[in-house]
Enzyme design. Structure first.
Site, PDB file in Angstrom:
ATOM      1  N   LYS A  18       0.898  -1.237  -0.067  1.00 19.09           N
ATOM      2  CA  LYS A  18       0.201  -0.170  -0.071  1.00 19.09           C
ATOM      3  C   LYS A  18       0.975   1.448  -0.015  1.00 19.09           C
ATOM      4  O   LYS A  18       0.720   2.134  -0.871  1.00 19.09           O
ATOM      5  CB  LYS A  18      -1.083   0.023   1.203  1.00 19.09           C
ATOM      6  CG  LYS A  18      -1.826  -1.075   1.186  1.00 19.09           C
ATOM      7  CD  LYS A  18      -2.766  -1.231   2.759  1.00 19.09           C
ATOM      8  CE  LYS A  18      -2.064  -1.106   3.896  1.00 19.09           C
ATOM      9  NZ  LYS A  18      -1.436  -2.240   4.137  1.00 19.09           N
ATOM     10  N   ARG A  93      -9.828   0.466   9.173  1.00 16.68           N
ATOM     11  CA  ARG A  93      -9.388  -0.890   9.341  1.00 16.68           C
ATOM     12  C   ARG A  93     -10.274  -1.684  10.271  1.00 16.68           C
ATOM     13  O   ARG A  93      -9.903  -3.029  10.511  1.00 16.68           O
ATOM     14  CB  ARG A  93      -7.963  -0.746   9.904  1.00 16.68           C
ATOM     15  CG  ARG A  93      -6.871  -1.335   9.335  1.00 16.68           C
ATOM     16  CD  ARG A  93      -5.558  -1.047  10.089  1.00 16.68           C
ATOM     17  NE  ARG A  93      -4.510  -1.742  10.063  1.00 16.68           N
ATOM     18  CZ  ARG A  93      -3.322  -1.173   9.480  1.00 16.68           C
ATOM     19  NH1 ARG A  93      -3.239   0.155   8.742  1.00 16.68           N
ATOM     20  NH2 ARG A  93      -2.164  -1.793   9.547  1.00 16.68           N
ATOM     21  N   ARG A 132      12.023  -5.827   4.810  1.00 17.19           N
ATOM     22  CA  ARG A 132      11.683  -4.256   4.573  1.00 17.19           C
ATOM     23  C   ARG A 132      12.360  -3.319   5.615  1.00 17.19           C
ATOM     24  O   ARG A 132      12.602  -3.504   6.702  1.00 17.19           O
ATOM     25  CB  ARG A 132       9.995  -4.031   4.874  1.00 17.19           C
ATOM     26  CG  ARG A 132       9.916  -2.500   4.934  1.00 17.19           C
ATOM     27  CD  ARG A 132       8.293  -2.214   4.803  1.00 17.19           C
ATOM     28  NE  ARG A 132       7.691  -2.716   6.052  1.00 17.19           N
ATOM     29  CZ  ARG A 132       6.497  -2.659   6.231  1.00 17.19           C
ATOM     30  NH1 ARG A 132       5.439  -2.006   5.292  1.00 17.19           N
ATOM     31  NH2 ARG A 132       5.860  -2.933   7.364  1.00 17.19           N
ATOM     32  N   ARG A 162      11.105  -1.516  10.800  1.00 17.92           N
ATOM     33  CA  ARG A 162       9.946  -1.153  11.923  1.00 17.92           C
ATOM     34  C   ARG A 162      10.179  -1.884  13.083  1.00 17.92           C
ATOM     35  O   ARG A 162      10.527  -3.378  12.886  1.00 17.92           O
ATOM     36  CB  ARG A 162       8.875  -1.041  11.088  1.00 17.92           C
ATOM     37  CG  ARG A 162       8.661   0.182  10.602  1.00 17.92           C
ATOM     38  CD  ARG A 162       7.259  -0.118   9.664  1.00 17.92           C
ATOM     39  NE  ARG A 162       6.295  -0.685  10.144  1.00 17.92           N
ATOM     40  CZ  ARG A 162       4.921  -0.559   9.298  1.00 17.92           C
ATOM     41  NH1 ARG A 162       4.917   0.125   8.118  1.00 17.92           N
ATOM     42  NH2 ARG A 162       4.022  -1.336   9.852  1.00 17.92           N
ATOM     43  N   ARG A 173      -0.082  -9.294  13.324  1.00 18.01           N
ATOM     44  CA  ARG A 173      -0.933  -8.449  12.415  1.00 18.01           C
ATOM     45  C   ARG A 173      -1.898  -9.028  11.355  1.00 18.01           C
ATOM     46  O   ARG A 173      -2.889  -8.533  10.868  1.00 18.01           O
ATOM     47  CB  ARG A 173       0.148  -7.531  11.684  1.00 18.01           C
ATOM     48  CG  ARG A 173       0.788  -6.279  12.852  1.00 18.01           C
ATOM     49  CD  ARG A 173       2.287  -5.847  12.251  1.00 18.01           C
ATOM     50  NE  ARG A 173       2.254  -5.219  10.956  1.00 18.01           N
ATOM     51  CZ  ARG A 173       3.232  -5.029  10.268  1.00 18.01           C
ATOM     52  NH1 ARG A 173       4.365  -5.441  10.713  1.00 18.01           N
ATOM     53  NH2 ARG A 173       3.304  -4.435   9.464  1.00 18.01           N
TER      54      ARG A 173
HETATM   55  P1  AP5 Z   1       4.722  -1.570   1.893  1.00 24.15           P
HETATM   56  O1  AP5 Z   1       4.656  -0.801   0.661  1.00 24.15           O
HETATM   57  O2  AP5 Z   1       5.776  -1.040   2.904  1.00 24.15           O
HETATM   58  O3  AP5 Z   1       3.382  -2.478   2.328  1.00 24.15           O
HETATM   59  P2  AP5 Z   1       2.224  -1.885   3.246  1.00 24.15           P
HETATM   60  O4  AP5 Z   1       1.191  -2.583   2.618  1.00 24.15           O
HETATM   61  O5  AP5 Z   1       2.279  -0.157   3.279  1.00 24.15           O
HETATM   62  O6  AP5 Z   1       2.528  -2.549   4.543  1.00 24.15           O
HETATM   63  P3  AP5 Z   1       2.476  -1.854   5.994  1.00 24.15           P
HETATM   64  O7  AP5 Z   1       2.959  -3.042   6.895  1.00 24.15           O
HETATM   65  O8  AP5 Z   1       3.228  -0.655   6.236  1.00 24.15           O
HETATM   66  O9  AP5 Z   1       1.065  -1.907   6.361  1.00 24.15           O
HETATM   67  P4  AP5 Z   1       0.370  -2.311   7.773  1.00 24.15           P
HETATM   68  O10 AP5 Z   1      -1.005  -2.234   7.340  1.00 24.15           O
HETATM   69  O11 AP5 Z   1       0.722  -3.641   8.628  1.00 24.15           O
HETATM   70  O12 AP5 Z   1       0.960  -1.113   8.547  1.00 24.15           O
HETATM   71  P5  AP5 Z   1       0.702   0.528   8.965  1.00 24.15           P
HETATM   72  O13 AP5 Z   1       1.890   1.282   8.727  1.00 24.15           O
HETATM   73  O14 AP5 Z   1      -0.495   0.797   8.219  1.00 24.15           O
HETATM   74  O15 AP5 Z   1       5.492  -2.853   1.410  1.00 24.15           O
HETATM   75  C1  AP5 Z   1       6.007  -3.762   2.185  1.00 24.15           C
HETATM   76  C2  AP5 Z   1       7.530  -4.317   1.689  1.00 24.15           C
HETATM   77  O16 AP5 Z   1       7.441  -5.019   0.437  1.00 24.15           O
HETATM   78  C3  AP5 Z   1       8.561  -3.168   1.472  1.00 24.15           C
HETATM   79  O17 AP5 Z   1       9.874  -3.515   1.922  1.00 24.15           O
HETATM   80  C4  AP5 Z   1       8.386  -2.925  -0.105  1.00 24.15           C
HETATM   81  O18 AP5 Z   1       9.544  -2.341  -0.698  1.00 24.15           O
HETATM   82  C5  AP5 Z   1       8.168  -4.386  -0.602  1.00 24.15           C
HETATM   83  N1  AP5 Z   1       7.333  -4.507  -1.866  1.00 24.15           N
HETATM   84  C6  AP5 Z   1       6.147  -3.800  -2.115  1.00 24.15           C
HETATM   85  N2  AP5 Z   1       5.590  -4.222  -3.345  1.00 24.15           N
HETATM   86  C7  AP5 Z   1       6.254  -5.159  -3.608  1.00 24.15           C
HETATM   87  C8  AP5 Z   1       6.527  -6.031  -4.802  1.00 24.15           C
HETATM   88  N3  AP5 Z   1       5.558  -6.128  -5.556  1.00 24.15           N
HETATM   89  N4  AP5 Z   1       7.457  -7.006  -4.788  1.00 24.15           N
HETATM   90  C9  AP5 Z   1       8.434  -7.112  -4.099  1.00 24.15           C
HETATM   91  N5  AP5 Z   1       8.478  -6.385  -2.909  1.00 24.15           N
HETATM   92  C10 AP5 Z   1       7.392  -5.422  -2.669  1.00 24.15           C
HETATM   93  O19 AP5 Z   1       0.232   0.572  10.310  1.00 24.15           O
HETATM   94  C11 AP5 Z   1       1.306   0.078  11.503  1.00 24.15           C
HETATM   95  C12 AP5 Z   1       0.528  -0.217  12.856  1.00 24.15           C
HETATM   96  O20 AP5 Z   1      -0.097   1.056  13.172  1.00 24.15           O
HETATM   97  C13 AP5 Z   1      -0.709  -1.065  12.697  1.00 24.15           C
HETATM   98  O21 AP5 Z   1      -0.310  -2.469  12.951  1.00 24.15           O
HETATM   99  C14 AP5 Z   1      -1.472  -0.559  13.996  1.00 24.15           C
HETATM  100  O22 AP5 Z   1      -1.071  -0.971  15.202  1.00 24.15           O
HETATM  101  C15 AP5 Z   1      -1.477   0.774  13.570  1.00 24.15           C
HETATM  102  N6  AP5 Z   1      -2.717   1.414  12.934  1.00 24.15           N
HETATM  103  C16 AP5 Z   1      -2.456   1.865  11.625  1.00 24.15           C
HETATM  104  N7  AP5 Z   1      -3.515   2.221  11.072  1.00 24.15           N
HETATM  105  C17 AP5 Z   1      -4.558   1.927  12.099  1.00 24.15           C
HETATM  106  C18 AP5 Z   1      -6.018   1.879  12.064  1.00 24.15           C
HETATM  107  N8  AP5 Z   1      -6.700   2.543  11.029  1.00 24.15           N
HETATM  108  N9  AP5 Z   1      -6.579   1.463  13.151  1.00 24.15           N
HETATM  109  C19 AP5 Z   1      -5.814   1.176  14.020  1.00 24.15           C
HETATM  110  N10 AP5 Z   1      -4.517   0.967  14.082  1.00 24.15           N
HETATM  111  C20 AP5 Z   1      -3.892   1.369  13.237  1.00 24.15           C
END
Ligand code: AP5
Length: 220
Positions: A18, A93, A132, A162, A173
């Site tokens: 994402k 979410r 990552r 992270r 997660r």
């Molecule tokens: P990346 O683009 O970083 O993936 P992502 O989908 O953004 O994954 P996240 O782990 O950031 O999502 P998340 O939803 O768990 O975390 P968030 O920060 O929102 O890609 C991942 C890796 O793959 C990278 O290294 C990239 O280079 C690689 N990659 C990408 N595409 C690729 C491809 N095609 N081929 C190969 N490699 C590839 O949330 C973190 C925490 O915050 C949550 O756990 C929660 O505690 C809290 N939080 C956030 N939002 C909420 C909410 N709405 N409600 C409650 N808690 C929340």
């Protein structure tokens, strides 16, 4: 509709790409990228009370409570003009977050236009999350081997791993995603808003898939 007024939710499991796709789409659409995870991490870095409150949940891989999360996102959205577009990443979410978002947007302006669901199998998600690294300056995610240079290829900033990308938090997660976040997809499917994208393959191919689906929808 012009690209600058498009309102999208980028949806998918942890590690689906994402954040990676958001960086391309933000520039292509000319809309702000609003990431709940990035907002929380900024609070953590600045050691604010909200950051301290959120850190115990984030580090364990649990969702931050709805009331905290909704406030931080709505505060951000309410700084925009009623016709401005945006790209939401990581929010909503829970079904409750999705309902509050809809109510709040339709009262003040217009609702979400589409939800881009990036679909990736679980074994690929685990591989991506364990390799990552994130740039401490521009937040760009990158996939590295342990011996690779820890310098950001986008801006030259320092890369870090992270705290929630360890195996135990990743497992939690993915489990939380299945239990609490998949219902959000059903909520948007019932409104016929979901565009599903195959999230496997090279990053630029996925970007082209997303872009072509958005173009197709915009010219309908
Ligand atoms: P990346 O683009 O970083 O993936 P992502 O989908 O953004 O994954 P996240 O782990 O950031 O999502 P998340 O939803 O768990 O975390 P968030 O920060 O929102 O890609 C991942 C890796 O793959 C990278 O290294 C990239 O280079 C690689 N990659 C990408 N595409 C690729 C491809 N095609 N081929 C190969 N490699 C590839 O949330 C973190 C925490 O915050 C949550 O756990 C929660 O505690 C809290 N939080 C956030 N939002 C909420 C909410 N709405 N409600 C409650 N808690 C929340």
């Amino acid at each position: 509709m012009t690209t600058g007024s498009v309102r999208l939710v980028l949806f998918g499991p942890p590690g689906a790409g994402k954040g990676t796709q958001a960086l391309y789409l933000r520039d292509y659409l000319g809309v702000p990228h609003i990431s709940s995870g990035d907002l929380f991490r900024a609070h953590l870095q600045q050691k604010t009370s909200l950051g301290n409150q959120a850190s115990e949940y984030i580090n364990q891989g649990l969702l931050v409570p709805d009331e905290v999360t909704i406030e931080i996102i709505l505060d951000k959205l309410l700084t925009l003009q009623p016709t401005d577009g945006f790209l939401l990443d990581g929010f909503p979410r829970t079904e409750y977050q999705a309902r509050i978002l809809s109510e709040s947007l339709t009262t003040k302006s217009k609702n979400i236009d589409k939800v881009i669901y990036i679909d990736v199998p679980i074994d690929e998600l685990i591989k991506r999350l364990s390799n990552r690294y994130i740039c401490s300056d521009c937040q760009a995610p990158q996939n590295l081997n342990p011996s690779d240079s820890k310098t950001c290829t986008v801006c030259g900033g320092e890369l870090y791993q992270r705290a929630d990308d360890n195996m135990s938090s990743v497992t939690t997660r993915l489990d939380v995603y299945q239990r609490e976040t998949i219902p959000v997809l059903d909520f948007y499917r019932s409104q016929d808003l979901v565009i599903t994208i195959d999230g496997t393959g090279p990053i630029n191919c996925i970007n082209k898939r997303v872009q072509s689906q958005i173009e197709k929808w915009l010219t309908q």
